[in-house]
Design a protein around this motif. Sequence first.
Motif, PDB file in Angstrom:
ATOM      1  N   ASP A 174       0.852  -1.187   0.000  1.00  0.00           N
ATOM      2  CA  ASP A 174       0.000   0.000   0.000  1.00  0.00           C
ATOM      3  C   ASP A 174       0.890   1.241   0.000  1.00  0.00           C
ATOM      4  O   ASP A 174       1.060   1.912   1.023  1.00  0.00           O
ATOM      5  CB  ASP A 174      -0.918  -0.018   1.229  1.00  0.00           C
ATOM      6  CG  ASP A 174      -1.970   1.084   1.173  1.00  0.00           C
ATOM      7  OD1 ASP A 174      -2.025   1.795   0.159  1.00  0.00           O
ATOM      8  OD2 ASP A 174      -2.727   1.223   2.148  1.00  0.00           O
ATOM      9  N   HIS A 201       0.428   4.134  -1.184  1.00  0.00           N
ATOM     10  CA  HIS A 201      -0.289   5.404  -1.037  1.00  0.00           C
ATOM     11  C   HIS A 201      -1.422   5.230  -0.022  1.00  0.00           C
ATOM     12  O   HIS A 201      -2.592   5.122  -0.404  1.00  0.00           O
ATOM     13  CB  HIS A 201      -0.860   5.864  -2.384  1.00  0.00           C
ATOM     14  CG  HIS A 201       0.173   6.123  -3.423  1.00  0.00           C
ATOM     15  ND1 HIS A 201       0.952   7.252  -3.446  1.00  0.00           N
ATOM     16  CD2 HIS A 201       0.572   5.385  -4.493  1.00  0.00           C
ATOM     17  CE1 HIS A 201       1.784   7.205  -4.476  1.00  0.00           C
ATOM     18  NE2 HIS A 201       1.579   6.077  -5.122  1.00  0.00           N
ATOM     19  N   PRO A 202      -1.121   5.182   1.258  1.00  0.00           N
ATOM     20  CA  PRO A 202      -2.165   4.924   2.260  1.00  0.00           C
ATOM     21  C   PRO A 202      -3.244   5.995   2.310  1.00  0.00           C
ATOM     22  O   PRO A 202      -4.322   5.766   2.866  1.00  0.00           O
ATOM     23  CB  PRO A 202      -1.372   4.848   3.573  1.00  0.00           C
ATOM     24  CG  PRO A 202      -0.107   5.591   3.306  1.00  0.00           C
ATOM     25  CD  PRO A 202       0.211   5.355   1.865  1.00  0.00           C
ATOM     26  N   THR A 203      -2.990   7.152   1.733  1.00  0.00           N
ATOM     27  CA  THR A 203      -4.013   8.200   1.697  1.00  0.00           C
ATOM     28  C   THR A 203      -5.203   7.786   0.837  1.00  0.00           C
ATOM     29  O   THR A 203      -6.335   8.204   1.072  1.00  0.00           O
ATOM     30  CB  THR A 203      -3.418   9.507   1.147  1.00  0.00           C
ATOM     31  OG1 THR A 203      -2.302   9.877   1.956  1.00  0.00           O
ATOM     32  CG2 THR A 203      -4.439  10.631   1.156  1.00  0.00           C
ATOM     33  N   TYR A 204      -4.943   6.941  -0.174  1.00  0.00           N
ATOM     34  CA  TYR A 204      -5.980   6.498  -1.098  1.00  0.00           C
ATOM     35  C   TYR A 204      -6.472   5.106  -0.704  1.00  0.00           C
ATOM     36  O   TYR A 204      -5.791   4.360  -0.003  1.00  0.00           O
ATOM     37  CB  TYR A 204      -5.448   6.471  -2.531  1.00  0.00           C
ATOM     38  CG  TYR A 204      -4.873   7.798  -2.970  1.00  0.00           C
ATOM     39  CD1 TYR A 204      -5.711   8.845  -3.353  1.00  0.00           C
ATOM     40  CD2 TYR A 204      -3.501   8.014  -2.984  1.00  0.00           C
ATOM     41  CE1 TYR A 204      -5.183  10.066  -3.752  1.00  0.00           C
ATOM     42  CE2 TYR A 204      -2.972   9.234  -3.381  1.00  0.00           C
ATOM     43  CZ  TYR A 204      -3.814  10.251  -3.760  1.00  0.00           C
ATOM     44  OH  TYR A 204      -3.303  11.452  -4.143  1.00  0.00           O
ATOM     45  N   GLU A 217     -10.303  -2.141  -0.097  1.00  0.00           N
ATOM     46  CA  GLU A 217     -10.886  -1.183   0.837  1.00  0.00           C
ATOM     47  C   GLU A 217     -12.115  -0.496   0.236  1.00  0.00           C
ATOM     48  O   GLU A 217     -13.122  -0.283   0.915  1.00  0.00           O
ATOM     49  CB  GLU A 217      -9.842  -0.139   1.226  1.00  0.00           C
ATOM     50  CG  GLU A 217      -8.715  -0.698   2.097  1.00  0.00           C
ATOM     51  CD  GLU A 217      -7.559   0.273   2.240  1.00  0.00           C
ATOM     52  OE1 GLU A 217      -6.785   0.123   3.202  1.00  0.00           O
ATOM     53  OE2 GLU A 217      -7.423   1.167   1.381  1.00  0.00           O
TER      54      GLU A 217
END
Length: 233
Positions: A82, A84-87, A92
Amino acid sequence: MATLTNLNTGFPPELATDAEVVSAIANHMAATDPHPAYLTQAEGDGRYRRSAIALTDTDIPAAIARDAEVASAIADHVAATDPHPTYLTVAEADRRYQLILPISIAQVQVAPPAQISYPGGGQLFDLGFLGNLNPGSAESLFAVAVYIQFISNGQTFPHSQASGATILAPIQWQNTGRAQPIFNFPMESHDTDTFTGGIRLAATGQLSTRMVQVFFTRAFTASLIRATFVRLR
């Protein structure tokens, strides 16, 4: 006015003579660095890189990444679970939202060289097996569109057609001998009033091997009967 006969005498002392000018120029040219505000060639070569000389690794500041370092960083980024954990990841997003785009599409149709004569009266008609339809999860949901291309006076016209649609929620597997539900829906037609169509998955076993059957309350002659399945989840 009198004629000047000797230009080397009689001038103010602040004016240079020819000999003094020649001497000053010679001294200037002989000086090691007569213009210290400018760079000499040696100073320029020491301060700047000459364009004809190729760069080497030692010429590049340590803070600038090398090709291998860039390639390694990109590979690590791509391999990260992951990065880009912001996205949201797909998993998810699937848990958070209701999927509305088609996941898979399959078509079952009968379009023989000769015409299809359907007697009407709700008689079941075999279209074929689902085949490559992806059954998905235990909660699979399918939108189904049924299309008919009529033959009128022995000819097929693009506008002479009927279509209808419904929603199916078939299970992945059904034991032999169980009754299959029939789903009815209105069929919009070009040249007649609305009539009723229906569809069921008749065969038992895996979803992909079940027989698609349709029926209609109207009799007709057609060149094509098709059912298109779009999996919504």
